[in-house]
Design a protein around this motif. Structure first.
Motif, PDB file in Angstrom:
ATOM      1  N   VAL A  87      64.040  27.481  31.571  1.00  0.00           N
ATOM      2  CA  VAL A  87      65.086  28.149  32.341  1.00  0.00           C
ATOM      3  C   VAL A  87      64.783  29.636  32.329  1.00  0.00           C
ATOM      4  O   VAL A  87      64.512  30.214  31.273  1.00  0.00           O
ATOM      5  CB  VAL A  87      66.489  27.871  31.744  1.00  0.00           C
ATOM      6  CG1 VAL A  87      67.547  28.663  32.487  1.00  0.00           C
ATOM      7  CG2 VAL A  87      66.805  26.385  31.799  1.00  0.00           C
ATOM      8  N   ILE A  88      64.829  30.246  33.515  1.00  0.00           N
ATOM      9  CA  ILE A  88      64.498  31.662  33.671  1.00  0.00           C
ATOM     10  C   ILE A  88      65.665  32.379  34.345  1.00  0.00           C
ATOM     11  O   ILE A  88      66.228  31.877  35.319  1.00  0.00           O
ATOM     12  CB  ILE A  88      63.217  31.829  34.519  1.00  0.00           C
ATOM     13  CG1 ILE A  88      62.034  31.137  33.831  1.00  0.00           C
ATOM     14  CG2 ILE A  88      62.916  33.293  34.780  1.00  0.00           C
ATOM     15  CD1 ILE A  88      60.800  31.019  34.696  1.00  0.00           C
ATOM     16  N   ASP A  89      66.005  33.556  33.831  1.00  0.00           N
ATOM     17  CA  ASP A  89      66.994  34.433  34.464  1.00  0.00           C
ATOM     18  C   ASP A  89      66.321  35.057  35.679  1.00  0.00           C
ATOM     19  O   ASP A  89      65.289  35.720  35.558  1.00  0.00           O
ATOM     20  CB  ASP A  89      67.441  35.510  33.472  1.00  0.00           C
ATOM     21  CG  ASP A  89      68.472  36.452  34.047  1.00  0.00           C
ATOM     22  OD1 ASP A  89      68.182  37.108  35.078  1.00  0.00           O
ATOM     23  OD2 ASP A  89      69.554  36.557  33.468  1.00  0.00           O
ATOM     24  N   CYS A  90      66.871  34.862  36.869  1.00  0.00           N
ATOM     25  CA  CYS A  90      66.231  35.308  38.104  1.00  0.00           C
ATOM     26  C   CYS A  90      66.208  36.828  38.268  1.00  0.00           C
ATOM     27  O   CYS A  90      65.345  37.356  38.958  1.00  0.00           O
ATOM     28  CB  CYS A  90      66.906  34.666  39.310  1.00  0.00           C
ATOM     29  SG  CYS A  90      66.662  32.885  39.400  1.00  0.00           S
ATOM     30  N   VAL A  91      67.138  37.540  37.656  1.00  0.00           N
ATOM     31  CA  VAL A  91      67.178  38.998  37.793  1.00  0.00           C
ATOM     32  C   VAL A  91      66.233  39.675  36.809  1.00  0.00           C
ATOM     33  O   VAL A  91      65.471  40.561  37.183  1.00  0.00           O
ATOM     34  CB  VAL A  91      68.620  39.535  37.624  1.00  0.00           C
ATOM     35  CG1 VAL A  91      68.641  41.052  37.636  1.00  0.00           C
ATOM     36  CG2 VAL A  91      69.518  38.986  38.738  1.00  0.00           C
ATOM     37  N   THR A  92      66.238  39.240  35.550  1.00  0.00           N
ATOM     38  CA  THR A  92      65.428  39.905  34.527  1.00  0.00           C
ATOM     39  C   THR A  92      64.054  39.275  34.344  1.00  0.00           C
ATOM     40  O   THR A  92      63.150  39.904  33.805  1.00  0.00           O
ATOM     41  CB  THR A  92      66.141  39.882  33.166  1.00  0.00           C
ATOM     42  OG1 THR A  92      66.227  38.529  32.702  1.00  0.00           O
ATOM     43  CG2 THR A  92      67.523  40.508  33.259  1.00  0.00           C
ATOM     44  N   GLY A  93      63.892  38.004  34.737  1.00  0.00           N
ATOM     45  CA  GLY A  93      62.647  37.290  34.502  1.00  0.00           C
ATOM     46  C   GLY A  93      62.528  36.764  33.084  1.00  0.00           C
ATOM     47  O   GLY A  93      61.513  36.186  32.716  1.00  0.00           O
TER      48      GLY A  93
END
Length: 159
Positions: free
Chosen positions: A35-41
């Protein structure tokens, strides 16, 4: 944000973060889920169990992990499915292959990449030469564009 290397990427699926509502993405590969945070990467979770990395053949969903635990996430990629190719804000993408097998992504804003001049209402934003594009499209919020190749997910996001 720079591309994140994920060897053997098979699919991606968007979901809102349960706390903030920001876009996060579940990435599946032949060997794991992440799972990856789309804003921070930032990688938020990873499960290296290859038996759980493939989506269900009938529903094309995969069990979420980390902040998405207990949630079935719709996956687009090697087995099928699809991401949104337009947003409610007027953005759209096209995948074109004028020099096959190289794949290109065109991003347009209320324009027509087949009629308007380049740079006026549309832009060439990605060229995939080494890997196969598994999925490309926007999150349901329209705030994130994902281009997922067999080598890496590339995310363009705004908060």
């Amino acid at each position: 944000m720079p591309p994140l290397p994920v060897g053997g990427l098979t699919g991606v699926g968007f979901a809102p973060h349960p706390d903030s509502g920001e876009d996060i993405i579940l990435v599946t590969s032949h060997q794991a889920r992440g799972v990856i945070d789309c804003v921070t990467g930032q990688r938020m979770a990873r499960d290296p169990d290859p038996d759980k990395a493939w989506p269900d053949d009938c529903t094309l969903t995969c069990e979420g992990i980390g902040p998405l635990a207990g949630t079935a996430i719709q996956i687009s990629g090697l087995l099928g499915g699809g991401l949104h190719t337009t947003t409610t804000h007027g953005w759209s993408i096209d995948i074109v292959t004028p020099n096959w097998p190289n794949e290109n992504i065109l991003l347009s804003y209320e324009g027509d990449p087949y009629r308007d001049a380049p740079g006026s209402t549309w832009w060439h934003i990605h060229r995939e030469e080494a890997c196969e594009i598994r999925a490309a499209g926007f999150s349901p919020t329209g705030r994130t564009l994902a281009i997922a190749s067999s080598c890496t997910p590339t995310l363009f996001a705004h908060p």
